[in-house]
Design an enzyme around this catalytic site. Structure first.
Site, PDB file in Angstrom:
ATOM      1  N   HIS A 272     -81.015  23.410  57.381  1.00  0.00           N
ATOM      2  CA  HIS A 272     -81.842  24.472  56.826  1.00  0.00           C
ATOM      3  C   HIS A 272     -81.936  25.691  57.741  1.00  0.00           C
ATOM      4  CE1 HIS A 272     -84.361  22.289  59.602  1.00  0.00           C
ATOM      5  NE2 HIS A 272     -85.272  23.222  59.547  1.00  0.00           N
ATOM      6  N   CYS A 273     -81.293  25.662  58.924  1.00  0.00           N
ATOM      7  CA  CYS A 273     -81.482  26.750  59.881  1.00  0.00           C
ATOM      8  C   CYS A 273     -80.194  27.500  60.217  1.00  0.00           C
ATOM      9  CB  CYS A 273     -82.104  26.221  61.177  1.00  0.00           C
ATOM     10  SG  CYS A 273     -83.839  25.784  61.045  1.00  0.00           S
ATOM     11  N   ILE A 274     -79.264  26.828  60.872  1.00  0.00           N
ATOM     12  CA  ILE A 274     -78.153  27.527  61.509  1.00  0.00           C
ATOM     13  C   ILE A 274     -77.235  28.243  60.521  1.00  0.00           C
ATOM     14  CG2 ILE A 274     -76.214  27.262  63.109  1.00  0.00           C
ATOM     15  CD1 ILE A 274     -77.712  24.947  64.378  1.00  0.00           C
ATOM     16  N   ILE A 276     -78.109  29.717  57.884  1.00  0.00           N
ATOM     17  CA  ILE A 276     -78.901  30.694  57.139  1.00  0.00           C
ATOM     18  C   ILE A 276     -79.543  31.750  58.043  1.00  0.00           C
ATOM     19  CG2 ILE A 276     -80.988  30.946  55.700  1.00  0.00           C
ATOM     20  CD1 ILE A 276     -80.315  28.146  54.571  1.00  0.00           C
ATOM     21  N   ASP A 277     -80.167  31.296  59.122  1.00  0.00           N
ATOM     22  CA  ASP A 277     -81.022  32.177  59.922  1.00  0.00           C
ATOM     23  C   ASP A 277     -80.330  33.411  60.484  1.00  0.00           C
ATOM     24  OD1 ASP A 277     -82.838  30.262  59.328  1.00  0.00           O
ATOM     25  OD2 ASP A 277     -83.006  29.438  61.346  1.00  0.00           O
TER      26      ASP A 277
END
Length: 435
Positions: A272-274, A276-277
């Site tokens: 959910h992070c790398i 997208i962020d």
């Protein structure tokens, strides 16, 4: 006594009620941790099925056992989809997704919808904390104006902070309480109240000067990983063309006791992070006239990796006189990283979609994901395949996308026609192709 003084008193005496908005991979562990240390917790979620399971003492996340849910329930934890109960809480912590839209631009709809749902029931003397990863300025520019429109002024009659989640699913060494907590406040009073709350549940607090600094900290952490993974993925492609084992090279380089941090290549980025962020920062940077070329290049490389894997599968089949079209292909591991059940943004799913698009008959095997989950952009009506000798042998090609420890790698290599290994997990063999 002012509303904020009363809030501080309730927090310090542990009589404050904590509301957690979003009971997923971030919100649920945090809710359980606050319950564990003796605070009353109300969990809010729009998914009625999740709410029912939690209130029945059941879990929907593999690493969170039903026993942990039942212990929290015994301590007073309850879940609800009734946002009017916001008025009962003293601290409101938002842990909802921040995905990208179809144009790879930030989608804050989950944050905005959550805030809009709770605000009619908000009151003076509450602390609002945003944990969802987002672009620098979100807390000040999106949340604060909405509070002020309701007559709630951060630092005067309410508190507003940003404290990014730092969950690492599957990491046995660092749980919620062990990972230092970065936090920034809209005002010094807000920061002090936020620290007072979180320090009940988290061992180490890391205060920074503003919510914007806290928001940027989270992005830097994940962009650092994205850029380095992009580098090593590009190195993998170069090494492959040169007939060099990139994993051997990384292991050798890692013997240098300074100046080198080993990153492992793979089939692409997931979670959910790398994936997208970085795009949250590149989008916001354009407002300041900055073109973040380095960050975007790493993102493009990582985004391309499933295509690279699909090409290696086609080559492996071609070398054995087979076309992708009509071949039976088994993808090993659906989760985005090993030993967990989280499939968000998993490159394994995109690899399946690419191969199916080329006419392959695709299946998957994952001991942590028995049924293919519901997804916004992909629809596979599949169950996890059992890894028996006969079943392994019936597939034309296996693709090791996620190297779960539960897989019997010797069994796989003995019975597979060909395996495309994207993780460097398998020993060299005539039926194994590195990708």
């Amino acid at each position: 006594m002012s509303n904020l003084q009363l809030l501080r008193q309730r927090i310090e005496s542990k009589t404050a009620v904590v509301g957690i908005y979003g009971l997923g991979y971030v919100g649920l562990p945090l809710a359980l941790r606050f319950a564990e240390v003796g605070l009353k917790v109300i969990g809010f979620d729009i998914d009625a099925a999740k709410v029912s399971k939690l209130n029945a003492g059941q879990s929907y996340i593999e690493r969170i056992t039903p026993n942990l849910i039942q212990q929290a329930r015994a301590r007073g934890f309850e879940a609800t989809d009734d946002f009017s109960r916001t008025t009962e809480a003293d601290a409101l912590i938002i842990c909802v997704p921040t995905p990208l839209d179809r144009h790879r631009e930030p989608d804050l709809s989950f944050i905005v919808n959550t805030v809009e749902a709770l605000l009619p029931h908000a009151r003076e003397g509450q602390l609002l904390s945003l944990e969802s990863t987002t672009w620098p300025g979100t807390t000040e520019e999106v949340l604060a104006p909405r509070l002020r429109a309701r007559g709630l002024e951060p630092g005067q009659n309410c508190a507003l902070v940003f404290s990014p989640e730092r969950e690492d699913p599957g990491n046995p060494h660092y749980g919620t309480k062990d990972i230092p907590k970065v936090i920034g406040g809209t005002t010094p009073t807000c920061l002090a109240l936020g620290q007072a709350l979180y320090q009940h549940a988290i061992q180490t607090m890391v205060p920074v000067s503003s919510t914007r600094a806290a928001e940027m900290t989270k992005l830097l952490e994940n962009i650092h990983r994205s850029v380095n993974i992009g580098l090593v993925n590009e190195m993998k492609i170069v090494a492959d063309k040169m007939g060099i084992n990139i994993h051997e090279v990384i292991d050798a380089a890692a013997t240098k006791p300074f100046g080198f941090v080993p990153y492992k290549p793979g089939p692409g980025l997931g979670g959910h992070c790398i994936p997208i962020d970085p795009y949250y920062l590149t989008w916001k940077a354009r407002e300041y006239g900055v073109n973040t070329r380095f960050i975007e290049l790493a993102g493009d490389i990582n985004h391309h990796m499933p295509n690279w894997v699909a090409g290696k599968v086609a080559d492996a089949l071609n070398d054995r006189g087979k076309a992708v079209k009509g071949s039976r292909i088994l993808v090993l591991g659906l989760a985005y990283k090993k030993n967990i059940d989280d499939t968000r943004e998993s490159p394994a799913v995109e690899i399946m979609d690419l191969l199916q698009g080329k006419g392959a008959e695709v299946a998957y095997s994952d001991p942590h994901v028995p049924t293919f989950p519901r997804k916004r952009d992909y629809a596979f009506d599949l169950q996890s395949e059992p890894l028996t000798p006969d079943n392994i042998a019936r597939f034309d090609c296996l693709v090791l996308a996620t190297d779960h420890d539960a897989f019997d790698y010797a069994l796989l290599q003995r019975h597979a026609r060909v395996i495309v290994d994207t993780r460097g997990r398998l020993a060299a063999a005539s039926n194994t192709v590195a990708a």
